[in-house]
Design an enzyme around this catalytic site. Structure first.
Site, PDB file in Angstrom:
ATOM      1  N   GLU A 192      45.867  45.524  42.027  1.00  0.00           N
ATOM      2  CA  GLU A 192      44.775  45.715  41.608  1.00  0.00           C
ATOM      3  C   GLU A 192      43.975  44.671  40.981  1.00  0.00           C
ATOM      4  O   GLU A 192      44.475  43.529  40.626  1.00  0.00           O
ATOM      5  CB  GLU A 192      45.005  46.581  39.999  1.00  0.00           C
ATOM      6  N   ASN A 250      38.150  48.239  40.348  1.00  0.00           N
ATOM      7  CA  ASN A 250      37.535  48.927  39.217  1.00  0.00           C
ATOM      8  C   ASN A 250      36.316  49.185  39.299  1.00  0.00           C
ATOM      9  O   ASN A 250      35.568  48.040  39.529  1.00  0.00           O
ATOM     10  CB  ASN A 250      38.001  48.416  37.947  1.00  0.00           C
ATOM     11  N   GLU A 282      39.204  52.617  41.450  1.00  0.00           N
ATOM     12  CA  GLU A 282      39.431  53.134  40.249  1.00  0.00           C
ATOM     13  C   GLU A 282      38.301  53.585  39.335  1.00  0.00           C
ATOM     14  O   GLU A 282      37.466  52.679  39.125  1.00  0.00           O
ATOM     15  CB  GLU A 282      40.346  52.351  39.522  1.00  0.00           C
ATOM     16  N   ASP A 312      41.566  56.472  36.548  1.00  0.00           N
ATOM     17  CA  ASP A 312      42.322  55.405  35.751  1.00  0.00           C
ATOM     18  C   ASP A 312      42.315  56.082  34.189  1.00  0.00           C
ATOM     19  O   ASP A 312      41.540  56.824  33.771  1.00  0.00           O
ATOM     20  CB  ASP A 312      41.297  54.136  35.850  1.00  0.00           C
ATOM     21  N   GLU A 369      51.163  52.365  34.609  1.00  0.00           N
ATOM     22  CA  GLU A 369      50.368  51.112  34.230  1.00  0.00           C
ATOM     23  C   GLU A 369      50.777  50.721  32.777  1.00  0.00           C
ATOM     24  O   GLU A 369      51.270  51.653  31.877  1.00  0.00           O
ATOM     25  CB  GLU A 369      48.948  50.937  34.255  1.00  0.00           C
TER      26      GLU A 369
HETATM   27  P1  C2E Z   1      42.481  48.659  33.379  1.00  0.00           P
HETATM   28  O1  C2E Z   1      41.569  49.190  34.631  1.00  0.00           O
HETATM   29  O2  C2E Z   1      43.051  49.792  32.730  1.00  0.00           O
HETATM   30  O3  C2E Z   1      43.166  47.371  33.785  1.00  0.00           O
HETATM   31  C1  C2E Z   1      44.519  47.182  33.254  1.00  0.00           C
HETATM   32  C2  C2E Z   1      44.369  46.311  31.849  1.00  0.00           C
HETATM   33  O4  C2E Z   1      45.811  46.430  31.348  1.00  0.00           O
HETATM   34  C3  C2E Z   1      43.979  45.052  32.234  1.00  0.00           C
HETATM   35  O5  C2E Z   1      43.358  44.448  31.360  1.00  0.00           O
HETATM   36  C4  C2E Z   1      45.509  44.067  32.471  1.00  0.00           C
HETATM   37  O6  C2E Z   1      45.305  42.924  32.396  1.00  0.00           O
HETATM   38  C5  C2E Z   1      46.296  45.167  31.276  1.00  0.00           C
HETATM   39  N1  C2E Z   1      47.858  45.008  31.641  1.00  0.00           N
HETATM   40  C6  C2E Z   1      48.519  45.270  32.747  1.00  0.00           C
HETATM   41  N2  C2E Z   1      49.714  45.306  32.399  1.00  0.00           N
HETATM   42  C7  C2E Z   1      49.799  45.128  31.228  1.00  0.00           C
HETATM   43  C8  C2E Z   1      51.002  45.501  30.390  1.00  0.00           C
HETATM   44  O7  C2E Z   1      52.159  45.518  30.604  1.00  0.00           O
HETATM   45  N3  C2E Z   1      51.060  45.794  29.133  1.00  0.00           N
HETATM   46  C9  C2E Z   1      49.418  45.622  28.424  1.00  0.00           C
HETATM   47  N4  C2E Z   1      49.409  45.692  27.009  1.00  0.00           N
HETATM   48  N5  C2E Z   1      48.362  45.324  29.049  1.00  0.00           N
HETATM   49  C10 C2E Z   1      48.597  45.149  30.542  1.00  0.00           C
HETATM   50  P2  C2E Z   1      42.259  43.385  31.462  1.00  0.00           P
HETATM   51  O8  C2E Z   1      42.277  42.674  32.779  1.00  0.00           O
HETATM   52  O9  C2E Z   1      41.691  42.997  30.088  1.00  0.00           O
HETATM   53  O10 C2E Z   1      41.024  44.676  31.975  1.00  0.00           O
HETATM   54  C11 C2E Z   1      40.393  45.586  30.882  1.00  0.00           C
HETATM   55  C12 C2E Z   1      39.450  46.514  31.561  1.00  0.00           C
HETATM   56  O11 C2E Z   1      38.336  45.917  32.066  1.00  0.00           O
HETATM   57  C13 C2E Z   1      40.123  47.073  33.063  1.00  0.00           C
HETATM   58  O12 C2E Z   1      41.046  48.122  32.402  1.00  0.00           O
HETATM   59  C14 C2E Z   1      39.060  47.742  33.652  1.00  0.00           C
HETATM   60  O13 C2E Z   1      38.775  48.908  33.278  1.00  0.00           O
HETATM   61  C15 C2E Z   1      37.856  46.807  33.215  1.00  0.00           C
HETATM   62  N6  C2E Z   1      37.704  45.761  34.516  1.00  0.00           N
HETATM   63  C16 C2E Z   1      38.482  44.694  34.787  1.00  0.00           C
HETATM   64  N7  C2E Z   1      38.104  44.023  35.985  1.00  0.00           N
HETATM   65  C17 C2E Z   1      36.793  44.965  36.427  1.00  0.00           C
HETATM   66  C18 C2E Z   1      35.755  44.804  37.463  1.00  0.00           C
HETATM   67  O14 C2E Z   1      36.193  43.833  38.331  1.00  0.00           O
HETATM   68  N8  C2E Z   1      34.999  45.721  37.533  1.00  0.00           N
HETATM   69  C19 C2E Z   1      34.962  46.824  36.444  1.00  0.00           C
HETATM   70  N9  C2E Z   1      33.932  47.870  36.672  1.00  0.00           N
HETATM   71  N10 C2E Z   1      35.863  46.794  35.638  1.00  0.00           N
HETATM   72  C20 C2E Z   1      36.969  45.778  35.317  1.00  0.00           C
HETATM   73 CA    CA Z   2      41.938  49.882  36.452  1.00  0.00          CA
HETATM   74 CA    CA Z   3      43.935  51.622  33.355  1.00  0.00          CA
END
Ligand code: C2E
Ligand code: CA
Ligand code: CA
Length: 410
Positions: A192, A250, A282, A312, A369
């Site tokens: 992802e 995403n 997603e 998602d 996830e």
């Molecule tokens: P998401 O799509 O639900 O992404 C999963 C989030 O959970 C990611 O946070 C990831 O780092 C975190 N995560 C993964 N494994 C674990 C785990 O075992 N435990 C916990 N506590 N957390 C875990 P991140 O990277 O801070 O991203 C937050 C949200 O930002 C994402 O949620 C997604 O909705 C959005 N996002 C990130 N990159 C993009 C992008 O390029 N475009 C768009 N539109 N949204 C993005």
């Molecule tokens: Ca996601």
């Molecule tokens: Ca998610």
């Protein structure tokens, strides 16, 4: 009471509260548009009085409630001891709307989101209290509680628009890839893509902060374009080593209105020579459900173009099963709050099991996830979950570093 009468009422309360705390609670009914499309204007006109009655039922005699627009109510709650009490009141309202409203024999879901600000902490007049309740409401829409009290300071870092604009122009965002494990083969089957922004002096800025900024300021179109290209570029290189790898990106539903979105995606796929079937987009459940009819149409177009579609954060929002059945998705991603609680909380474990079964009944692949330990992973495997990701499987790393580590397929 209209908005100016509300301002006068708040001024009165400020003058007479003697320094005691009171709350302004903004309640917004979601999905009224969709409701109107399905049930017609007359039924949607009936939502206001029904919602008014439902909220009023929960308030104390000294609380005041006004409807300020078609889908918005404001309650003034005097004499609150602390923010916790305000949160409790807000959560009660959210819960009350988890039961459907009845119209002409139909049960209709009209979920709400609630944002709260407090006097004196967050302001001395209606304008500032309202603005902060509005900010809290925006936060609430992203949270499973659907209710939030305004927070200030570092918790809500305000990033200037110009920073993000510059970062996108000068390509300073970076795509990180988080591995996804195929539970049957026990092998990484894809990644992802997660955006990262480490802005030198300002340190890393959290994705939820800058993605919301992008959504609120119209930069989300630019960010999506960046994200697709950055992901496909690295993905194509990784697929050069292992053709079986699949990639998830995403996308914010705020770009669904963009007429050229599909061309933009297929264009980027062509540039990097990526087959559409190797890519899954997603979209969060809660975002899809804000505009379900428009979302269903958009997802059909993406599916027709050969892309996968994942729902998602499933379980955190309010999908009605009627819509879920209609969503042309290929994957269901279980919200990590359920996965994290599975080990300790039998109810969460049951919810996870139910989601896996539901997904399979609908012919969807189910992805868990937020898997943080081996025990959770094994339970998921035993429950028949198809794929998993999370810190236990691997943290996200810069996509550019990954390439060196990818093995050729066995
Ligand atoms: P998401 O799509 O639900 O992404 C999963 C989030 O959970 C990611 O946070 C990831 O780092 C975190 N995560 C993964 N494994 C674990 C785990 O075992 N435990 C916990 N506590 N957390 C875990 P991140 O990277 O801070 O991203 C937050 C949200 O930002 C994402 O949620 C997604 O909705 C959005 N996002 C990130 N990159 C993009 C992008 O390029 N475009 C768009 N539109 N949204 C993005
Ligand atoms: Ca996601
Ligand atoms: Ca998610």
């Amino acid at each position: 009471m209209n908005r100016s009468a509300l301002a006068a009422r708040v001024a009165e309360m400020v003058a007479h509260c003697g320094g005691r705390q009171f709350a302004l609670m903004l309640v917004r009914i979601q999905r009224l548009q969709e409701f109107r499309l399905v049930h017609g204007y007359e039924a949607s006109d009936a939502v206001g009085p029904a919602a008014d009655a439902r909220i009023r039922d929960l308030l104390r005699p000294q609380d005041e409630l006004v409807q300020v627009s078609e889908n918005e109510f404001i309650a003034l709650l005097p004499d609150l001891l602390n923010a916790g009490h305000a949160m409790l009141a807000g959560t009660r309202v959210v819960r009350a709307f988890e039961a459907p409203l009845m119209f002409e024999g139909h049960a209709v879901m009209t979920p709400v989101a609630v944002g709260i600000s407090l006097h004196p902490e967050h302001g001395d007049d209606a304008k500032s209290l309202l603005r902060r309740a509005e900010i809290a409401l925006r936060d609430a829409k992203r949270m499973s509680e659907r209710c939030a009290v305004y927070t200030s300071g570092t918790e809500r870092m305000m990033v200037p628009y110009e920073w993000l604009h510059d970062a996108l122009q000068t390509n300073r965002l970076e795509a990180h890839f988080e591995p996804i494990l195929d539970l049957r083969r026990n092998a990484v089957c894809g990644y992802e893509s997660l955006a990262r922004w480490n802005d030198g002096d300002n340190g890393p800025i959290r994705p939820d902060v800058f993605i919301r900024l992008a959504e609120d300021t119209g930069l989300i179109g630019e960010l999506t374009r960046w994200s697709l290209n950055a992901t496909f570029r690295q993905a194509a290189a990784i697929r050069g080593r292992n053709e079986a790898m699949r990639f998830s990106v995403n996308v914010s539903p705020r770009v669904f209105g963009q007429r050229d979105l599909v061309q933009q995606i297929t264009g980027a796929l062509a540039v990097w020579d990526m087959p559409p079937a190797a890519v899954t987009l997603e979209v969060t459940e809660s975002a899809l459900m804000e505009e379900p009819l428009a979302s269903i149409a958009m997802l059909h177009t993406l599916r027709d173009a050969g892309l996968g579609v994942a729902i998602d954060d499933f379980g955190a929002g309010y999908s009605s099963l009627a819509y879920l059945k209609q969503l042309p998705a290929t994957e269901l991603k279980i919200d990590r709050s359920f996965v994290a609680d599975m080990r300790h909380d039998i109810r969460s474990a049951r919810v996870v099991r139910a989601i896996i079964d539901l997904g399979h009944q609908l012919d969807l692949q189910v992805v868990a996830e937020g898997v943080e330990d081996a025990e959770t992973l094994e339970v998921l495997r035993a429950l028949g979950c198809d794929r998993a990701q999370g810190y236990h499987i691997g943290r996200s790393t810069p996509a550019s570093h990954l390439l060196q580590r990818i093995a050729t397929p066995d």
